[in-house]
Design an enzyme around this catalytic site. Structure first.
Site, mmCIF file in Angstrom:
data_model
loop_
_atom_site.group_PDB
_atom_site.id
_atom_site.type_symbol
_atom_site.label_atom_id
_atom_site.label_comp_id
_atom_site.label_asym_id
_atom_site.label_seq_id
_atom_site.Cartn_x
_atom_site.Cartn_y
_atom_site.Cartn_z
ATOM 1 N N CYS A 1 0.860 -1.181 0.000
ATOM 2 C CA CYS A 1 0.000 0.000 0.000
ATOM 3 C C CYS A 1 0.897 1.231 0.000
ATOM 4 O O CYS A 1 1.807 1.350 0.835
ATOM 5 C CB CYS A 1 -0.897 -0.011 1.227
ATOM 6 S SG CYS A 1 -1.888 1.493 1.413
ATOM 7 N N CYS B 1 -4.853 0.814 6.546
ATOM 8 C CA CYS B 1 -5.134 2.265 6.546
ATOM 9 C C CYS B 1 -6.471 2.621 5.902
ATOM 10 O O CYS B 1 -6.840 3.789 5.886
ATOM 11 C CB CYS B 1 -4.002 3.030 5.875
ATOM 12 S SG CYS B 1 -3.906 2.857 4.075
ATOM 13 N N CYS C 1 0.499 3.173 3.570
ATOM 14 C CA CYS C 1 0.989 2.718 4.873
ATOM 15 C C CYS C 1 2.033 1.610 4.805
ATOM 16 O O CYS C 1 2.589 1.237 5.826
ATOM 17 C CB CYS C 1 -0.182 2.250 5.730
ATOM 18 S SG CYS C 1 -0.947 0.705 5.172
ATOM 19 N N CYS D 1 -7.217 -1.127 1.559
ATOM 20 C CA CYS D 1 -6.142 -1.639 2.405
ATOM 21 C C CYS D 1 -6.721 -1.943 3.788
ATOM 22 O O CYS D 1 -7.421 -1.105 4.374
ATOM 23 C CB CYS D 1 -5.019 -0.605 2.513
ATOM 24 S SG CYS D 1 -3.722 -1.043 3.711
ATOM 25 N N CYS E 1 -8.267 -5.328 -9.785
ATOM 26 C CA CYS E 1 -7.846 -4.263 -10.699
ATOM 27 C C CYS E 1 -7.464 -3.058 -9.838
ATOM 28 O O CYS E 1 -8.327 -2.338 -9.336
ATOM 29 C CB CYS E 1 -9.007 -3.952 -11.633
ATOM 30 S SG CYS E 1 -8.598 -2.874 -12.994
#
Length: 137
Positions: A54, A105, A57, A102, A125
């Site tokens: 991510c 976060c 984070c 995510c 995607c």
């Protein structure tokens, strides 16, 4: 201190702190639920072994061996790392899709569709702006 060093719980960051941490495009995608233009992410062409994290984070999200060329214009994966993402129904733009966030976060990553390859039949995607790639040593 690196960009992904956890100072505190990312879910508790203020919008100003997110704006300081992310580029304007990352902020638009991760925090504003935006979508980058198809074909614009350099991660579309990433073929090395490694992990996609991510961009907000640093949470590991996808391993490179689950990435495939979907032809959609966005980095696509057939499965996330177990427990790395969450999904919810997205009814924006007069359609129903499954949005992917995510787990750590809660940043918007993209959407998942049921037109992917075996073994899952899923296509995660993802917006390249929401990801950071770490090559395997």
């Amino acid at each position: 201190m690196g960009v992904f060093d956890k100072v505190r719980d990312e879910a508790a960051l203020s919008e100003q702190e997110w704006r300081e941490r992310l580029t304007p495009e990352q902020y638009r995608v991760l925090r504003g639920h935006g979508t980058e233009r198809a074909g614009t992410s350099p991660l579309n062409h990433e073929k090395r072994a490694g992990t996609f994290l991510c961009a907000g984070c640093g949470q590991p999200l996808f391993e490179s061996d689950t990435k495939y060329e979907s032809g959609s214009g966005w980095p696509s994966f057939f499965a996330p790392i177990e427990g790395a993402v969450e999904t919810e129904v997205d009814r924006s733009f007069f359609m129903t899709r499954t949005e992917v966030h995510c787990h750590r976060c809660k940043g918007h990553l993209g959407h998942v569709f049921d037109d992917g390859p075996a073994p899952t039949g899923l296509r995660y995607c993802m917006n390249g702006a929401a990801l950071h790639f770490e090559p395997r040593d």
